[in-house]
Design an enzyme around this catalytic site. Sequence first.
Site, PDB file in Angstrom:
ATOM      1  N   ASP A  32      -7.542  25.341 -13.656  1.00 48.00           N
ATOM      2  CA  ASP A  32      -6.802  24.290 -12.950  1.00 48.00           C
ATOM      3  C   ASP A  32      -6.005  23.399 -13.894  1.00 48.00           C
ATOM      4  OD1 ASP A  32      -9.411  23.536 -13.893  1.00 48.00           O
ATOM      5  OD2 ASP A  32      -9.123  21.586 -12.936  1.00 48.00           O
ATOM      6  N   GLU A  33      -5.023  22.743 -13.323  1.00 49.19           N
ATOM      7  CA  GLU A  33      -4.293  21.634 -13.945  1.00 49.19           C
ATOM      8  C   GLU A  33      -3.826  21.923 -15.365  1.00 49.19           C
ATOM      9  OE1 GLU A  33      -5.997  17.771 -11.706  1.00 49.19           O
ATOM     10  OE2 GLU A  33      -7.339  18.584 -13.212  1.00 49.19           O
TER      11      GLU A  33
HETATM   12  C1  TNX Z   1      -9.194  17.250 -10.011  1.00 53.37           C
HETATM   13  S1  TNX Z   1     -10.309  19.641  -8.773  1.00 53.37           S
HETATM   14  C2  TNX Z   1      -9.778  18.077 -10.943  1.00 53.37           C
HETATM   15  C3  TNX Z   1     -10.873  17.567 -11.780  1.00 53.37           C
HETATM   16  C4  TNX Z   1     -11.112  16.108 -11.554  1.00 53.37           C
HETATM   17  C5  TNX Z   1     -11.049  15.810 -10.085  1.00 53.37           C
HETATM   18  C6  TNX Z   1     -11.382  14.397  -9.748  1.00 53.37           C
HETATM   19  C7  TNX Z   1      -9.874  20.247 -10.030  1.00 53.37           C
HETATM   20  C8  TNX Z   1      -9.850  21.672 -10.021  1.00 53.37           C
HETATM   21  N1  TNX Z   1      -9.520  19.427 -11.028  1.00 53.37           N
HETATM   22  O1  TNX Z   1     -10.600  17.819 -13.135  1.00 53.37           O
HETATM   23  O2  TNX Z   1     -12.374  15.784 -12.058  1.00 53.37           O
HETATM   24  O3  TNX Z   1      -9.764  16.100  -9.620  1.00 53.37           O
HETATM   25  O4  TNX Z   1     -11.445  14.194  -8.370  1.00 53.37           O
END
Ligand code: TNX
Length: 521
Positions: free
Chosen positions: A335-336
């Site tokens: 993710d991200e």
């Molecule tokens: C998004 S959900 C993230 C996490 C954070 C979270 C906080 C996701 C795959 N990545 O790294 O902890 O939001 O709500």
Amino acid sequence: MKKSLLALALISAAGACAPQQPPATATVPVRESPAHAVIPVPRSITLDRTERFVLDTSAAVVIDANASKEVAQVADYLVKLLAPSASGAVRTTGMAAGKPIRLSLDPSRSLGAEGYDLTVGAREITLVANTPAGLFYGVQTLRQLLPYSVEHPAAVGRKLSLPTGRITDAPRFEWRGMMLDVSRHFLPATDVKRFIDAMALYKLNRLHLHLSDDQGWRIEIESRPALTEIGGSTKVGGGPGGFYTQAEYADLVAYAASRFITVIPEIDMPAHTNAALASYPDLNCDKVAPPLYTGIKVGFSALCVDSASVLPFVQDVIREIAAITPGDYFHIGGDEVKKLTKAQYIRFIESVQQVVASNGKRMIGWGEIAPAALTQNTIVQSWIRDSSALHAARGGKVILSPSPKLYLDMKYDSATVLGLAWAGLVELRTAYDWDPATFIPGVGEASILGVEGPLWSETLEKAEDYERMAFPRLLAVAELGWSPAAARDWNSFRARVAAHGARMSALGLNFYRSPQIDWQP
Ligand code: TNX
């Protein structure tokens, strides 16, 4: 009105040990009282309000003389739960019991891999399933039909009894999970075990552990000791971090298995990797280790995916963790990622998919991985409105963790102290009142493996904090995952949750007293 009269005439859930409620009259203020408080609501439940099975020392748990070890373990679990109210040991058929509670497997019944059939008579209880897991879930239903004092074995003079009747049950989805982020803050294994016990009460069967992130690496990797020595040394806000040794992790996995819960390890990559980058300079493109990170920003870190050091690192980590993980799954995060090109990212995910497969596991990744060339065997975990429909279209399975519904770290309301709010406020009804099969266009019932509630821990420092965010929303996750859509109803759920406050308190769980619930004393 008619409905509440009927409800009152049925057995009160919390007062299951008390005699029947007096008949209601129109002048008595009516508090909605459900016929039972079983969560998740069973597929079919018929209770009789005239007779009860009373637990006394003539009651005994009975299994077949040739029962398997796993069946015997479920029977032992039930004996412990009922102690000291029922007679103290598991008996085998042939040894007479005044009031038997019989547990048996019957492969000729079509109850599925996790279903059960529970019949409670005044002098005998029979619980039948196809598998030990099914028996275990039947035991949890039996437990919830008993008053919450069952959770207080030392209470003097408690009386345990349950209504007679019949429950036939099986889950809607095979994946009913929760995720604990043990990276942002570290949660010791004893606290994780308490979560495992609470998950079992609500028939959840998957525990996803988010074991690495920017702020901390939480599992020992023998070939890469700096990951925990350096990467595991701190946490959000600074101060000492922590990690599980491989032996501690294996013990956790075995403990979960004894409650029919599969542990899914997640090592987040290629982003969310600052703890690893700080431990091994070679994973960085400039070969310089960044400092440890104790803030809560996301997206700034990435493995240097084109460097020759990265794939061997990924192979070592996945090999060591897969070797101590009996479950079928390995979660690679994904993710991200803000620091790589799309092509770099896709290439990396595809090569990791091969590493996971060669270690005999099914890969899971967050929704961002869907555009890569995934095999049908790979699972996509959707958290924002992402491209998981792409994966459903290729015949792959999706786990639903939509952040505006199931993110257990979202604040309940604007006054909630802990948690974040980027995906919105998530009160209990918001978490409960939606249907997985119609949530993402292109991801229908057949593509959905199940649901999972992620609990991210940027703001959660100790077990009580994790619990306050998880409960009672975890009960909503459980009912979404287990109960058929037709059996789910917010008003029914809210009335049943009301009776679980006392049970959660008895278990020592710190839960949020949602104003949406008329909590029973
Ligand atoms: C998004 S959900 C993230 C996490 C954070 C979270 C906080 C996701 C795959 N990545 O790294 O902890 O939001 O709500």
